[in-house]
Design a protein around this motif. Sequence first.
Motif, PDB file in Angstrom:
ATOM      1  N   GLU A  69       0.850  -1.217   0.000  1.00 51.85           N
ATOM      2  CA  GLU A  69       0.000   0.000   0.000  1.00 51.85           C
ATOM      3  C   GLU A  69       0.871   1.248   0.000  1.00 51.85           C
ATOM      4  O   GLU A  69       0.611   2.212  -0.726  1.00 51.85           O
ATOM      5  CB  GLU A  69      -0.916   0.005   1.233  1.00 51.85           C
ATOM      6  CG  GLU A  69      -2.172  -0.813   1.033  1.00 51.85           C
ATOM      7  CD  GLU A  69      -2.947  -1.008   2.335  1.00 51.85           C
ATOM      8  OE1 GLU A  69      -2.854  -0.125   3.233  1.00 51.85           O
ATOM      9  OE2 GLU A  69      -3.620  -2.053   2.464  1.00 51.85           O
ATOM     10  N   ARG A  70       1.934   1.221   0.822  1.00 58.33           N
ATOM     11  CA  ARG A  70       2.830   2.386   0.906  1.00 58.33           C
ATOM     12  C   ARG A  70       3.520   2.616  -0.447  1.00 58.33           C
ATOM     13  O   ARG A  70       3.634   3.741  -0.917  1.00 58.33           O
ATOM     14  CB  ARG A  70       3.881   2.142   2.002  1.00 58.33           C
ATOM     15  CG  ARG A  70       4.875   3.275   2.167  1.00 58.33           C
ATOM     16  CD  ARG A  70       5.926   2.913   3.218  1.00 58.33           C
ATOM     17  NE  ARG A  70       6.904   3.971   3.371  1.00 58.33           N
ATOM     18  CZ  ARG A  70       8.010   4.101   2.647  1.00 58.33           C
ATOM     19  NH1 ARG A  70       8.277   3.227   1.699  1.00 58.33           N
ATOM     20  NH2 ARG A  70       8.857   5.098   2.848  1.00 58.33           N
ATOM     21  N   ALA A  71       3.976   1.537  -1.064  1.00 61.59           N
ATOM     22  CA  ALA A  71       4.660   1.660  -2.367  1.00 61.59           C
ATOM     23  C   ALA A  71       3.698   2.219  -3.416  1.00 61.59           C
ATOM     24  O   ALA A  71       4.076   3.082  -4.216  1.00 61.59           O
ATOM     25  CB  ALA A  71       5.207   0.309  -2.805  1.00 61.59           C
ATOM     26  N   ALA A  72       2.442   1.743  -3.404  1.00 57.15           N
ATOM     27  CA  ALA A  72       1.445   2.231  -4.371  1.00 57.15           C
ATOM     28  C   ALA A  72       1.236   3.729  -4.183  1.00 57.15           C
ATOM     29  O   ALA A  72       1.209   4.500  -5.150  1.00 57.15           O
ATOM     30  CB  ALA A  72       0.132   1.474  -4.185  1.00 57.15           C
ATOM     31  N   LYS A  77      -0.185   5.358  -7.374  1.00 52.74           N
ATOM     32  CA  LYS A  77      -1.111   4.374  -7.954  1.00 52.74           C
ATOM     33  C   LYS A  77      -2.182   4.050  -6.918  1.00 52.74           C
ATOM     34  O   LYS A  77      -1.947   4.154  -5.714  1.00 52.74           O
ATOM     35  CB  LYS A  77      -0.358   3.080  -8.317  1.00 52.74           C
ATOM     36  CG  LYS A  77       0.697   3.281  -9.392  1.00 52.74           C
ATOM     37  CD  LYS A  77       1.409   1.996  -9.697  1.00 52.74           C
ATOM     38  CE  LYS A  77       0.616   1.186 -10.702  1.00 52.74           C
ATOM     39  NZ  LYS A  77       1.382   0.059 -11.254  1.00 52.74           N
ATOM     40  N   ALA A  78      -3.335   3.631  -7.401  1.00 58.25           N
ATOM     41  CA  ALA A  78      -4.419   3.296  -6.467  1.00 58.25           C
ATOM     42  C   ALA A  78      -4.031   2.082  -5.629  1.00 58.25           C
ATOM     43  O   ALA A  78      -4.239   2.053  -4.420  1.00 58.25           O
ATOM     44  CB  ALA A  78      -5.697   3.018  -7.236  1.00 58.25           C
ATOM     45  N   THR A  79      -3.464   1.068  -6.281  1.00 56.11           N
ATOM     46  CA  THR A  79      -3.107  -0.149  -5.549  1.00 56.11           C
ATOM     47  C   THR A  79      -2.062  -0.949  -6.324  1.00 56.11           C
ATOM     48  O   THR A  79      -1.936  -0.814  -7.534  1.00 56.11           O
ATOM     49  CB  THR A  79      -4.362  -1.038  -5.316  1.00 56.11           C
ATOM     50  OG1 THR A  79      -3.958  -2.225  -4.657  1.00 56.11           O
ATOM     51  CG2 THR A  79      -5.038  -1.408  -6.640  1.00 56.11           C
ATOM     52  N   LEU A  80      -1.317  -1.771  -5.586  1.00 54.21           N
ATOM     53  CA  LEU A  80      -0.430  -2.740  -6.239  1.00 54.21           C
ATOM     54  C   LEU A  80      -0.929  -4.150  -5.959  1.00 54.21           C
ATOM     55  O   LEU A  80      -0.418  -5.114  -6.500  1.00 54.21           O
ATOM     56  CB  LEU A  80       0.998  -2.626  -5.673  1.00 54.21           C
ATOM     57  CG  LEU A  80       1.836  -1.407  -6.031  1.00 54.21           C
ATOM     58  CD1 LEU A  80       3.135  -1.442  -5.244  1.00 54.21           C
ATOM     59  CD2 LEU A  80       2.145  -1.369  -7.512  1.00 54.21           C
ATOM     60  N   GLY A  81      -1.919  -4.237  -5.063  1.00 51.39           N
ATOM     61  CA  GLY A  81      -2.362  -5.524  -4.523  1.00 51.39           C
ATOM     62  C   GLY A  81      -2.669  -6.600  -5.552  1.00 51.39           C
ATOM     63  O   GLY A  81      -2.185  -7.720  -5.452  1.00 51.39           O
ATOM     64  N   ALA A  82      -3.450  -6.237  -6.560  1.00 52.78           N
ATOM     65  CA  ALA A  82      -3.919  -7.252  -7.515  1.00 52.78           C
ATOM     66  C   ALA A  82      -2.780  -7.823  -8.355  1.00 52.78           C
ATOM     67  O   ALA A  82      -2.774  -8.992  -8.706  1.00 52.78           O
ATOM     68  CB  ALA A  82      -4.978  -6.640  -8.417  1.00 52.78           C
ATOM     69  N   GLU A  83      -1.788  -6.983  -8.674  1.00 51.12           N
ATOM     70  CA  GLU A  83      -0.734  -7.441  -9.598  1.00 51.12           C
ATOM     71  C   GLU A  83       0.466  -8.073  -8.890  1.00 51.12           C
ATOM     72  O   GLU A  83       1.348  -8.624  -9.532  1.00 51.12           O
ATOM     73  CB  GLU A  83      -0.273  -6.267 -10.474  1.00 51.12           C
ATOM     74  CG  GLU A  83       0.415  -5.170  -9.693  1.00 51.12           C
ATOM     75  CD  GLU A  83       0.464  -3.841 -10.430  1.00 51.12           C
ATOM     76  OE1 GLU A  83       1.581  -3.393 -10.734  1.00 51.12           O
ATOM     77  OE2 GLU A  83      -0.600  -3.239 -10.677  1.00 51.12           O
TER      78      GLU A  83
END
Length: 441
Positions: A69-72, A77-83
Amino acid sequence: MAAGSGTKAAERLYDMVVFGASGFTGQFVVEEVARAAAAAAAGEGPLCRGPLRWAVAGRSREKLRAVLERAAERLGKATLGAEVDVLLCDVGDAVSLAAMAKQTRVVLNCVGPYRFFGEPVVEACVENGASCIDISGEPQFLEGMYLKYNERAAKKGVYVVGSCGFDSIPADMGVLYTRDKLKGTLTAVESFLSVKSGPEGVCVHDGTWKSAVYGLADEDNLRKLRKKIGYAPVPVVGAKLKKRGFLFYNQEFKEYSIPFMGSDGSVVKRTQRYLHTELQETPVQYGAYVNVGGLGSVIKLMFAGMLFLLLVKFNFGRKLLTKYPEFFSAGRFTKKGPTQKQMDGTSFTMTFFGEGYSEGQDPQSGKPNVKICTEVKGPEPGYVATPIAMVQAAVSLLEDAPSLPKRGGVYSPGAAFSKTKLIDRLNRCGVEFSVISKPEV
């Protein structure tokens, strides 16, 4: 062989896994991988195979999610979670390490001090056909891994490359860059490190401090380890490089300098030995120094240094040093690490003064007759330049496979990457190599 070719690359889920992603340095490495992945997805990055498939690994799912979350947020970016996948993995659990290594081509190992936590990761990677990169500045760990795993890694066709952070990519690749820019034969180089800070000063996380404490306490064992390895001596070509004293006034920089206490010297020596014995290249002698400022800085440094060297010899002294890093380092090393402002205001310059022999001149006779000066410049060394160096080294393992050493093994950065595009990649990412003064006769 390509990185992780023990199992075909196509069968592996990921190109890279960041292990120890929620640690202090790991979080910055995650951010840097996310940056490389975003560039690759946009078709602008150094990866030409399309999207970068990667994951983060560590003990706590919550902490790993928070790091993503912090990196996103930092990348807008909104999120990195999905990728990005999250793998649960513990350095004390060999099964989880093996499961991680089986799924990726390269592991970026951010869990230190490496003398305590590094070997299980190297073993899991070698046994399961993944290459492995770390940012260790601990010669005993690096050379111990060479002794134990070099042959096994060669058989598996994987690459274990240590010291791929600020220790010791700028120094190791900087010597090779200087050599390649000299028309003739480079025989000796001295490097001088200067670190500039803004009004907030410089600060380093205490993980680095711990590594230094245990490393200095264990110097006798390092000597024994080197005896066991039975290194062939590196021949001296050209005029012998004079060793400088513990403290000297440097006319070039108009300040005092001392020998650099990090792993640069030992890493460069390993590279030069490899290039000489395996590729029959002329070995370069090397001396590493750091600029420390005026007389006031010198007095403070000498007092702190004597206290450190005294305490490090005793068990209770080491406990004190690791418990109160801030006190014993005059605020330079803290358990919290640097603030964003401190990092933004800090940069480094490593200047290389090389000497050698012009083309057609025999380096075995007469005095050196050419000189060259080069420079490696970059952002804050520990948590900005280090992740850049680590991630670009991993990209080189993935992308520059035909230019890597023909067999796998345990390598120093210069030995692994001397024929790759690593320097070009670093230049594009803000760690810049340049010639300051052309060779002069």
